[in-house]
Design a protein around this motif. Sequence first.
Motif, PDB file in Angstrom:
ATOM      1  N   MET A 106       0.911  -1.135   0.066  1.00 16.96           N
ATOM      2  CA  MET A 106      -0.006   0.262  -0.059  1.00 16.96           C
ATOM      3  C   MET A 106       0.854   1.337  -0.077  1.00 16.96           C
ATOM      4  SD  MET A 106      -2.998   1.208   2.650  1.00 16.96           S
ATOM      5  CE  MET A 106      -4.009  -0.185   2.280  1.00 16.96           C
ATOM      6  N   THR A 107       0.716   2.234  -0.822  1.00 14.58           N
ATOM      7  CA  THR A 107       1.415   3.339  -1.053  1.00 14.58           C
ATOM      8  C   THR A 107       0.911   4.422  -0.011  1.00 14.58           C
ATOM      9  OG1 THR A 107      -0.207   4.447  -2.584  1.00 14.58           O
ATOM     10  CG2 THR A 107       1.460   3.086  -3.639  1.00 14.58           C
ATOM     11  N   ALA A 108       1.860   5.371   0.509  1.00 13.27           N
ATOM     12  CA  ALA A 108       1.618   6.141   1.229  1.00 13.27           C
ATOM     13  C   ALA A 108       0.417   7.089   0.932  1.00 13.27           C
ATOM     14  CB  ALA A 108       2.787   7.464   1.433  1.00 13.27           C
ATOM     15  N   ARG A 109       0.477   7.335  -0.303  1.00  9.07           N
ATOM     16  CA  ARG A 109      -0.986   8.230  -0.844  1.00  9.07           C
ATOM     17  C   ARG A 109      -2.208   7.503  -0.222  1.00  9.07           C
ATOM     18  NH1 ARG A 109      -2.355  12.248  -4.371  1.00  9.07           N
ATOM     19  NH2 ARG A 109      -4.304  12.035  -5.189  1.00  9.07           N
ATOM     20  N   SER A 110      -2.186   5.952  -0.639  1.00 15.39           N
ATOM     21  CA  SER A 110      -3.475   5.175  -0.249  1.00 15.39           C
ATOM     22  C   SER A 110      -3.788   5.235   0.962  1.00 15.39           C
ATOM     23  CB  SER A 110      -3.255   3.799  -0.916  1.00 15.39           C
ATOM     24  OG  SER A 110      -2.946   3.664  -1.979  1.00 15.39           O
ATOM     25  N   ARG A 111      -2.633   5.192   2.052  1.00  9.80           N
ATOM     26  CA  ARG A 111      -2.762   5.263   3.532  1.00  9.80           C
ATOM     27  C   ARG A 111      -3.348   6.682   3.789  1.00  9.80           C
ATOM     28  NH1 ARG A 111       2.152   2.419   3.241  1.00  9.80           N
ATOM     29  NH2 ARG A 111       3.360   4.110   3.739  1.00  9.80           N
ATOM     30  N   LEU A 112      -2.863   7.527   3.156  1.00 13.55           N
ATOM     31  CA  LEU A 112      -3.519   8.842   3.689  1.00 13.55           C
ATOM     32  C   LEU A 112      -4.850   8.949   3.174  1.00 13.55           C
ATOM     33  CD1 LEU A 112      -3.168  11.774   4.492  1.00 13.55           C
ATOM     34  CD2 LEU A 112      -2.228  12.399   2.233  1.00 13.55           C
ATOM     35  N   VAL A 113      -5.436   8.565   2.204  1.00 11.52           N
ATOM     36  CA  VAL A 113      -6.645   8.697   1.602  1.00 11.52           C
ATOM     37  C   VAL A 113      -7.443   7.698   2.653  1.00 11.52           C
ATOM     38  CG1 VAL A 113      -8.303   7.946   0.030  1.00 11.52           C
ATOM     39  CG2 VAL A 113      -6.326   9.047  -0.611  1.00 11.52           C
ATOM     40  N   MET A 114      -7.337   6.486   3.002  1.00  9.21           N
ATOM     41  CA  MET A 114      -7.832   5.705   3.976  1.00  9.21           C
ATOM     42  C   MET A 114      -7.975   6.423   5.322  1.00  9.21           C
ATOM     43  SD  MET A 114      -6.642   1.859   3.342  1.00  9.21           S
ATOM     44  CE  MET A 114      -7.794   1.463   4.770  1.00  9.21           C
ATOM     45  N   PHE A 115      -6.767   7.048   5.809  1.00  7.16           N
ATOM     46  CA  PHE A 115      -6.864   7.895   7.173  1.00  7.16           C
ATOM     47  C   PHE A 115      -8.083   8.949   6.972  1.00  7.16           C
ATOM     48  CE2 PHE A 115      -5.635  11.531   9.456  1.00  7.16           C
ATOM     49  CZ  PHE A 115      -5.828  11.311  10.626  1.00  7.16           C
ATOM     50  N   LEU A 116      -8.027   9.735   5.912  1.00  9.29           N
ATOM     51  CA  LEU A 116      -8.807  10.888   6.076  1.00  9.29           C
ATOM     52  C   LEU A 116     -10.356  10.408   5.599  1.00  9.29           C
ATOM     53  CD1 LEU A 116      -7.015  13.035   3.171  1.00  9.29           C
ATOM     54  CD2 LEU A 116      -7.203  13.566   5.615  1.00  9.29           C
ATOM     55  N   VAL A 117     -10.642   9.384   4.957  1.00 11.87           N
ATOM     56  CA  VAL A 117     -11.905   8.923   4.884  1.00 11.87           C
ATOM     57  C   VAL A 117     -12.474   8.728   6.247  1.00 11.87           C
ATOM     58  CG1 VAL A 117     -13.597   7.139   3.911  1.00 11.87           C
ATOM     59  CG2 VAL A 117     -11.876   8.361   2.421  1.00 11.87           C
ATOM     60  N   ALA A 118     -11.631   7.634   7.113  1.00 15.53           N
ATOM     61  CA  ALA A 118     -12.182   7.184   8.475  1.00 15.53           C
ATOM     62  C   ALA A 118     -12.176   8.427   9.285  1.00 15.53           C
ATOM     63  CB  ALA A 118     -11.010   6.245   9.175  1.00 15.53           C
ATOM     64  N   ALA A 119     -11.191   9.218   9.257  1.00 12.22           N
ATOM     65  CA  ALA A 119     -11.249  10.646  10.219  1.00 12.22           C
ATOM     66  C   ALA A 119     -12.482  11.256   9.773  1.00 12.22           C
ATOM     67  CB  ALA A 119     -10.091  11.660   9.728  1.00 12.22           C
ATOM     68  N   LEU A 120     -13.203  11.427   8.618  1.00  4.46           N
ATOM     69  CA  LEU A 120     -14.255  12.167   8.148  1.00  4.46           C
ATOM     70  C   LEU A 120     -15.575  11.530   8.717  1.00  4.46           C
ATOM     71  CD1 LEU A 120     -13.493  13.461   4.770  1.00  4.46           C
ATOM     72  CD2 LEU A 120     -13.783  14.900   6.595  1.00  4.46           C
ATOM     73  N   VAL A 121     -15.503  10.082   8.679  1.00  4.00           N
ATOM     74  CA  VAL A 121     -16.565   9.397   9.172  1.00  4.00           C
ATOM     75  C   VAL A 121     -16.837   9.560  10.883  1.00  4.00           C
ATOM     76  CG1 VAL A 121     -17.415   7.107   9.597  1.00  4.00           C
ATOM     77  CG2 VAL A 121     -16.567   7.695   7.256  1.00  4.00           C
ATOM     78  N   ILE A 122     -15.605   9.373  11.499  1.00  8.38           N
ATOM     79  CA  ILE A 122     -15.641   9.487  13.043  1.00  8.38           C
ATOM     80  C   ILE A 122     -15.775  11.020  13.496  1.00  8.38           C
ATOM     81  CG2 ILE A 122     -14.015   9.411  15.038  1.00  8.38           C
ATOM     82  CD1 ILE A 122     -12.371   7.309  13.582  1.00  8.38           C
ATOM     83  N   ALA A 123     -15.479  12.100  12.478  1.00  7.90           N
ATOM     84  CA  ALA A 123     -15.872  13.503  13.097  1.00  7.90           C
ATOM     85  C   ALA A 123     -17.273  13.650  12.884  1.00  7.90           C
ATOM     86  CB  ALA A 123     -14.905  14.307  12.144  1.00  7.90           C
ATOM     87  N   GLY A 124     -17.938  13.045  11.742  1.00  7.04           N
ATOM     88  CA  GLY A 124     -19.449  13.063  11.528  1.00  7.04           C
ATOM     89  C   GLY A 124     -20.138  12.579  12.654  1.00  7.04           C
ATOM     90  N   PHE A 125     -19.911  11.341  13.134  1.00  8.00           N
ATOM     91  CA  PHE A 125     -20.646  10.666  14.248  1.00  8.00           C
ATOM     92  C   PHE A 125     -20.264  11.591  15.516  1.00  8.00           C
ATOM     93  CE2 PHE A 125     -20.793   7.111  11.455  1.00  8.00           C
ATOM     94  CZ  PHE A 125     -22.125   6.604  11.608  1.00  8.00           C
ATOM     95  N   PHE A 126     -19.257  11.880  15.962  1.00  3.82           N
ATOM     96  CA  PHE A 126     -18.809  12.818  17.092  1.00  3.82           C
ATOM     97  C   PHE A 126     -19.349  13.760  16.985  1.00  3.82           C
ATOM     98  CE2 PHE A 126     -16.094  15.482  19.507  1.00  3.82           C
ATOM     99  CZ  PHE A 126     -16.086  14.934  20.562  1.00  3.82           C
TER     100      PHE A 126
END
Length: 250
Positions: free
Chosen positions: A1-21
């Motif tokens: 997995m590339t650094a860009r892919s990891r960053l995209v996955m992190f941002l998606v997860a962070a947005l979902v968590i931020a929405g629920f929070f």
Amino acid sequence: MTARSRLVMFLVAALVIAGFFTAACLRLPSFGTPHHPYGDRAVAAALDRRTANVVSSVNFDIRAFDTLGEESILFGTVLGATLLLRRARDERHRRAEAERVMPTTRLFGALLLPVTLVVGVYVVAHGQLSPGGGFQGGVVLATALHLAYLAADYRVLKQLRPLTVLDVADSLAAASYTLIGLAGLIVGGAFLKNVLPLGTFNTITSGGTVPVLNAAVGVEVASGLICLLAHFLDQAVELTDPGRHRGGDT
């Protein structure tokens, strides 16, 4: 997995968590109001379970599953530190030497050690009645044992600290929490359901499974912290690397 892919996955997860929070925060009751629905429910649940200490009722009954996670984190921390701090092949063992201790330090340490042990047991045993519980009492018990190190030396501490027994106690106590939860699932139909007799309110046998879980956590925390500190102290006192040994450190 590339650094860009990891960053995209992190941002998606962070947005979902931020929405629920954010959604959860918007539905919280106003700060400083005389009526708080969560507090009212917690007090009512504690009285219903005959647990005088509402905090212990929350930790070991209402949200006992969360407490299981916290206990597991501590157990995993101790296990990880044990693996990382184990004796390496290029490390040499040296016998701990006797240390000179001031008479006043020796006296107060010897007097405080049994008193602190009794206090730790009291805090664990009365966790469902008064402030305290397994986590707090376990830390007090671990601290009490290490008064021997301050009052005497490392050799005395090793005599009072059977690591093999404490390792087994740590594992059994951590496993017993899950086993109590499974007993609630089998008997009551829900994991960690309070299925033991509730007893008389404000007595040491009240609270159903709360005092049992308190005791399990107390043993796990005390044993885990003692084992964790043992590995750090071994590294500092009894283990040397070849470079230090050749340099004249004996």
